[in-house]
Enzyme design. Structure first.
Site, PDB file in Angstrom:
ATOM      1  N   SER A 149       0.889  -1.173   0.000  1.00 16.13           N
ATOM      2  CA  SER A 149       0.000   0.000   0.000  1.00 16.13           C
ATOM      3  C   SER A 149       0.914   1.206   0.000  1.00 16.13           C
ATOM      4  CB  SER A 149      -0.846   0.021   1.274  1.00 16.13           C
ATOM      5  OG  SER A 149      -1.391   1.308   1.498  1.00 16.13           O
ATOM      6  N   TYR A 162      -1.128  -0.777  10.198  1.00 18.49           N
ATOM      7  CA  TYR A 162      -1.287  -1.086   8.773  1.00 18.49           C
ATOM      8  C   TYR A 162      -0.003  -0.747   8.000  1.00 18.49           C
ATOM      9  CZ  TYR A 162      -3.556  -1.155   4.169  1.00 18.49           C
ATOM     10  OH  TYR A 162      -3.896  -1.426   2.863  1.00 18.49           O
ATOM     11  N   LYS A 166       2.514  -3.261   5.880  1.00 20.89           N
ATOM     12  CA  LYS A 166       2.763  -3.068   4.447  1.00 20.89           C
ATOM     13  C   LYS A 166       4.228  -2.733   4.178  1.00 20.89           C
ATOM     14  CE  LYS A 166      -1.432  -3.902   3.064  1.00 20.89           C
ATOM     15  NZ  LYS A 166      -1.702  -5.113   2.272  1.00 20.89           N
TER      16      LYS A 166
HETATM   17  N1  LIG Z   1      -8.684  -0.775  -1.606  1.00 23.24           N
HETATM   18  C1  LIG Z   1      -7.646   0.016  -1.449  1.00 23.24           C
HETATM   19  O1  LIG Z   1      -7.735   1.243  -1.626  1.00 23.24           O
HETATM   20  C2  LIG Z   1      -6.280  -0.553  -1.101  1.00 23.24           C
HETATM   21  C3  LIG Z   1      -5.189   0.309  -1.101  1.00 23.24           C
HETATM   22  C4  LIG Z   1      -3.933  -0.180  -0.787  1.00 23.24           C
HETATM   23  C5  LIG Z   1      -3.780  -1.506  -0.466  1.00 23.24           C
HETATM   24  N2  LIG Z   1      -4.845  -2.329  -0.450  1.00 23.24           N
HETATM   25  C6  LIG Z   1      -4.605  -3.737  -0.102  1.00 23.24           C
HETATM   26  O2  LIG Z   1      -5.122  -4.563  -1.119  1.00 23.24           O
HETATM   27  C7  LIG Z   1      -5.491  -5.817  -0.574  1.00 23.24           C
HETATM   28  C8  LIG Z   1      -6.917  -6.139  -1.006  1.00 23.24           C
HETATM   29  O3  LIG Z   1      -7.778  -5.183  -0.434  1.00 23.24           O
HETATM   30  P1  LIG Z   1      -9.253  -4.916  -0.971  1.00 23.24           P
HETATM   31  O4  LIG Z   1      -9.445  -3.443  -0.983  1.00 23.24           O
HETATM   32  O5  LIG Z   1      -9.477  -5.691  -2.194  1.00 23.24           O
HETATM   33  O6  LIG Z   1     -10.086  -5.457   0.287  1.00 23.24           O
HETATM   34  P2  LIG Z   1     -11.244  -6.549   0.382  1.00 23.24           P
HETATM   35  O7  LIG Z   1     -11.655  -6.521   1.822  1.00 23.24           O
HETATM   36  O8  LIG Z   1     -12.258  -6.327  -0.669  1.00 23.24           O
HETATM   37  O9  LIG Z   1     -10.481  -7.938   0.074  1.00 23.24           O
HETATM   38  C9  LIG Z   1      -9.603  -8.542   0.979  1.00 23.24           C
HETATM   39  C10 LIG Z   1      -9.892 -10.028   1.025  1.00 23.24           C
HETATM   40  O10 LIG Z   1      -8.939 -10.662   1.892  1.00 23.24           O
HETATM   41  C11 LIG Z   1      -9.596 -11.669   2.601  1.00 23.24           C
HETATM   42  N3  LIG Z   1      -8.879 -11.991   3.832  1.00 23.24           N
HETATM   43  C12 LIG Z   1      -8.738 -11.225   4.945  1.00 23.24           C
HETATM   44  N4  LIG Z   1      -8.051 -11.895   5.885  1.00 23.24           N
HETATM   45  C13 LIG Z   1      -7.750 -13.114   5.357  1.00 23.24           C
HETATM   46  C14 LIG Z   1      -7.063 -14.250   5.846  1.00 23.24           C
HETATM   47  N5  LIG Z   1      -6.548 -14.290   7.096  1.00 23.24           N
HETATM   48  N6  LIG Z   1      -6.933 -15.323   5.042  1.00 23.24           N
HETATM   49  C15 LIG Z   1      -7.466 -15.320   3.782  1.00 23.24           C
HETATM   50  N7  LIG Z   1      -8.137 -14.266   3.273  1.00 23.24           N
HETATM   51  C16 LIG Z   1      -8.278 -13.189   4.053  1.00 23.24           C
HETATM   52  C17 LIG Z   1     -10.975 -11.101   2.875  1.00 23.24           C
HETATM   53  O11 LIG Z   1     -11.914 -12.136   3.173  1.00 23.24           O
HETATM   54  C18 LIG Z   1     -11.289 -10.371   1.580  1.00 23.24           C
HETATM   55  O12 LIG Z   1     -11.995 -11.203   0.671  1.00 23.24           O
HETATM   56  C19 LIG Z   1      -5.293  -5.705   0.934  1.00 23.24           C
HETATM   57  O13 LIG Z   1      -4.042  -6.265   1.280  1.00 23.24           O
HETATM   58  C20 LIG Z   1      -5.287  -4.211   1.168  1.00 23.24           C
HETATM   59  O14 LIG Z   1      -4.537  -3.863   2.317  1.00 23.24           O
HETATM   60  C21 LIG Z   1      -6.109  -1.899  -0.762  1.00 23.24           C
END
Ligand SMILES: NC(=O)c1ccc[n+]([C@@H]2O[C@H](COP(=O)([O-])OP(=O)(O)OC[C@H]3O[C@@H](n4cnc5c(N)ncnc54)[C@H](O)[C@@H]3O)[C@@H](O)[C@H]2O)c1
Length: 256
Positions: A149, A162, A166
């Protein structure tokens, strides 16, 4: 990697960035194994993708659970060559709160456990399985794409847990790529900015507009498909390795 007649695992593949990547890989003919805690969404997506797509309920922090997920992928009729790490959780709390209370240590540990340790758990087990396959062009056996991130660099107030989790993913990217050079497995990491996933979708429209306004260009939230396109580009580009790529429309986050 130009040959997409391979198997892939996508952690967090049932939602958001992982879901978009699972869809993009399946559209290219890849046999995707979705690793996620969300049973309903994961199974429904695997059913929708059809073909060789499967869902294995997986907790990325658990060794046996990830091993079972990897075994599903290696049991398919083509080699496992792609691992995408998208599973992750958020946590917002200040180091010392307004009432003087210290950050919850359990929440810090849990965030690092899922985001950092979980990513490494999938990376190491997937890479070990890839190492056992026959190499392709350039001696390449596979590629791992992690999700950090921009909070790894510009963590905001309340993002200490967080950002630490990351930052750990950013830190392991180069040494993991160096380690795995011996077996022909590349490792890259995407550091997304603000992407419109279920996570952000829960915010009111006003807050989403304010967030978009802070992004230099394009003035919009990222789309999950933007992430999936970059993940696939990394998979295809055999000379990208050991690198972290920001995908954020030039956003640099302010302290709050
Ligand atoms: N959306 C954003 O703006 C953004 C920005 C930077 C980084 N991220 C990162 O991208 C990744 C995906 O995020 P997203 O926005 O798609 O969120 P999201 O919540 O839609 O998807 C995350 C998925 O991870 C799964 N998960 C959580 N803990 C778990 C575990 N212990 N074992 C297996 N699965 C697990 C959840 O069930 C969920 O389906 C994350 O690592 C998040 O930190 C997202």
């Amino acid at each position: 990697m130009k040959n997409f007649d391979v198997a892939a695992v996508v952690s967090g593949g049932a939602s958001g960035l992982g879901e978009a990547t699972s869809r993009a890989l399946a559209a290219r003919g890849v046999a995707v194994t979705i690793l996620d805690l969300q049973e309903d969404k994961g199974a429904a997506l695997a059913g929708e993708l059809g073909g060789d797509a499967t869902f294995v309920r997986t907790d990325v922090t658990d060794e046996a659970s990830v091993q079972a997920g990897i075994a599903d992928a290696t049991g398919k009729d083509r080699p496992l060559r792609i691992a995408i790490n998208c599973a992750g959780i958020g946590w917002a709390q200040r180091t010392v709160g307004r009432a003087g209370e210290p950050h919850d240590l359990g929440a810090f540990t849990r965030t690092v456990m899922v985001n950092l340790v979980g990513t490494f758990n999938v990376l190491r087990l997937a890479a070990a399985a890839m190492a056992a396959t026959e190499p392709e062009e350039d001696g390449e056996r596979g590629v791992v794409v992690n999700t950090a991130s921009i909070a790894a660099y510009d963590g905001q107030i309340g993002q200490v847990a967080y950002a630490a989790s990351k930052g750990g993913i950013v830190g392991l990217t180069l040494p993991a790529a160096r380690d795995l050079s011996a077996v022909g497995v590349r490792v890259c990491t995407i550091a997304p900015g603000l992407v419109d996933t279920p996570l952000l979708g829960s915010l009111p429209e006003e807050a989403r507009t304010a967030l978009s306004a802070g992004i230099p260009f394009p003035k919009r939230l990222g789309r999950p498909t933007d992430f999936a396109e970059l993940a696939l580009a990394i998979v295809e580009h055999g000379y990208l390795n050991g690198e972290v790529i920001r995908m954020d429309g030039a956003l640099r986050m302010a302290p709050r």
